[in-house]
Write an enzyme that holds these catalytic residues in place. Structure first.
Site, PDB file in Angstrom:
ATOM      1  N   GLY A 206       0.829  -1.211   0.000  1.00 23.85           N
ATOM      2  CA  GLY A 206       0.000   0.000   0.000  1.00 23.85           C
ATOM      3  C   GLY A 206       0.858   1.254   0.000  1.00 23.85           C
ATOM      4  N   ASN A 207       0.262   2.373   0.332  1.00 23.15           N
ATOM      5  CA  ASN A 207       1.032   3.618   0.459  1.00 23.15           C
ATOM      6  C   ASN A 207       0.454   4.451   1.600  1.00 23.15           C
ATOM      7  OD1 ASN A 207      -1.001   5.564  -0.673  1.00 23.15           O
ATOM      8  ND2 ASN A 207      -0.780   4.209  -2.444  1.00 23.15           N
ATOM      9  N   HIS A 208       1.106   5.579   1.886  1.00 20.68           N
ATOM     10  CA  HIS A 208       0.755   6.351   3.088  1.00 20.68           C
ATOM     11  C   HIS A 208      -0.396   7.343   2.900  1.00 20.68           C
ATOM     12  CE1 HIS A 208       4.011   4.742   5.398  1.00 20.68           C
ATOM     13  NE2 HIS A 208       4.913   5.093   4.476  1.00 20.68           N
TER      14      HIS A 208
END
Ligand code: CTP
Length: 398
Positions: A206-208
């Site tokens: 995923g990402n932030h």
């Protein structure tokens, strides 16, 4: 939207009157001209001094003030809208039956502007058949009602009867009476948040992204009257506006499908989601066990949603993309604008303090297809959302 609007706030004798203090403050802050009228009973709940200070106008209570007569007819004609908040059971009964024994009622009866009523009472009073009859009566006169909310009541009981929150009343006024025409009823698709690409049943890549920026844009568009569909990746943000239609998705492919479904019937799309560019070639059905010292995962490209929408975009549709960069910001943003056939690109750089994922602030530069560039300072994400929507409306107006 409320800049320069003339608003009468009528306050009656109810414990919810304390909320009117915040309501007056919010309206004045938004640029409205506010005149407060109180019933004599309201003075027992809130101080006229507080309200006159906040509204920057004398608070009116009596039909006869010292030796002069308060001109209720002119007051009623002055206002763009009159809001009675809180509306007590007693004043509800009086306006339902045309009573006129105080200034607030006289102004109500002479007002030519729309009237908005925000009742507040205990649940038993709210549910009493006479209240129901009175509410039906005042609605039949053309008044607008902001429904009561459920929650803790002055009696200590929990139930229906709480006055709507001041923010909700402001929103009701903006959407009900003061919307600029341009975005009213326009169908807008907004994407927000990250995507999670599954590796196995328990892991993902995923990402932030928090989703905050896109959600603020969705809220701003909604405030201006748009019909918003928000396609939202995994995000723990709470969206209180029930009228925003939220489609929750997890992975890039799911987000792509949701957008492809919604875009053909949309007037505009704003792609602020941080979509994964790559996803695992295959998803393990079972949890991958820890074995070798090192391990390689093969990825394949995801579909570029913005690009796909850019390819099928009709002349009448407006498409906005984002570009989050760490270097060569301008160059990359401009190549995304052109390469993905967007009408506008909102660029933010991770090199800027207070910009990007996780922050409550952002700093953006917008590029349009005519070669214009609009730079903005670091602001809260809600203020940035306003700048983005303002820039869109300016471009649509041009
Ligand atoms: N975008 C998209 N679908 C993808 C990837 C990106 O719709 N699969 C959209 C984003 O929502 C954003 C824009 O494309 O509006 C640019 O995203 P960004 O991640 O900045 O750029 P990429 O096109 O992915 O290119 P790169 O990662 O090389 O910068």
């Amino acid at each position: 939207m409320l800049e320069g609007k003339k608003i009468i706030i009528g306050i009656t004798g109810s414990i919810a009157a304390y909320k009117s203090i915040l309501l007056v403050r919010l309206l004045v802050k938004a640029g409205a001209e506010v005149r407060v009228i109180m019933t004599p009973a309201a003075k027992d709940f809130v101080s006229p001094l507080t309200l006159s200070t906040l509204s920057k106008n004398k608070v009116l209570i009596d039909l006869f003030d010292e030796d002069s007569w308060a001109n209720h007819v002119m007051l009623g004609r002055w206002a763009d809208v009159m809001v009675i908040a809180p509306l007590s059971c007693n004043t509800l009964a009086k306006i339902a039956n045309g009573f006129c024994d105080n200034l607030l009622l006289a102004v109500y009866l002479s007002a030519l502007c729309p009237i908005v009523l925000a009742p507040a009472m205990d649940e038993d009073m709210w549910k009493h058949p006479s209240t129901k009859i009175n509410i039906d009566k005042v609605l039949s006169y053309g008044n607008k009602l902001i429904p009561v909310e459920n929650g803790e009541l002055a009696s200590g009981l929990v139930g229906e009867g709480r006055m709507a929150e001041p923010e909700a009343i402001v929103q009701f006024l903006e959407r009900g009476f003061f919307l600029p025409e341009l975005l009213k009823g326009k169908k807008v698709l907004v994407t927000a948040g990250p995507t999670y690409e599954a590796i196995d049943p328990v892991r993902f890549v995923g990402n932030h992204s928090s989703g905050k920026m896109g959600i603020e844009i969705a809220k701003e568009l909604f405030k201006r009257g748009a019909q918003v569909t928000l396609v939202l990746g995994p995000s723990n943000q709470i969206i209180t506006e029930k009228q925003i239609s939220v489609v929750r998705v997890t992975g890039a492919e799911e987000m792509y499908q949701a957008c492809i479904n919604v875009f053909p019937s949309s007037d505009m799309a704003i792609m602020s989601a941080a979509v994964a560019d790559y996803t695992p070639v295959s998803v393990n059905e079972e949890k991958i066990k820890k074995k070798a010292d090192s391990w390689t995962l093969e990825f394949k490209k995801t579909k570029d949603i913005l690009q796909a929408l850019g390819q099928q975009k009709k002349e009448s549709q407006f498409l906005v993309g984002f570009a989050l960069e760490t270097n060569n910001e301008r160059e990359y943003a401009l190549s995304k604008l052109k390469g993905k056939n967007a009408d506008m690109i909102v660029m933010n750089s991770l090199r800027d303090e207070g910009a990007g994922f996780g922050y409550d602030t952002n700093k953006i530069t917008i590029f349009d297809r005519k070669g214009n560039e609009y730079a903005f300072g670091t602001k809260s994400k809600s203020a940035v959302a306003k700048d983005i929507v303002d820039t869109i409306t300016n471009l649509l107006n041009a």
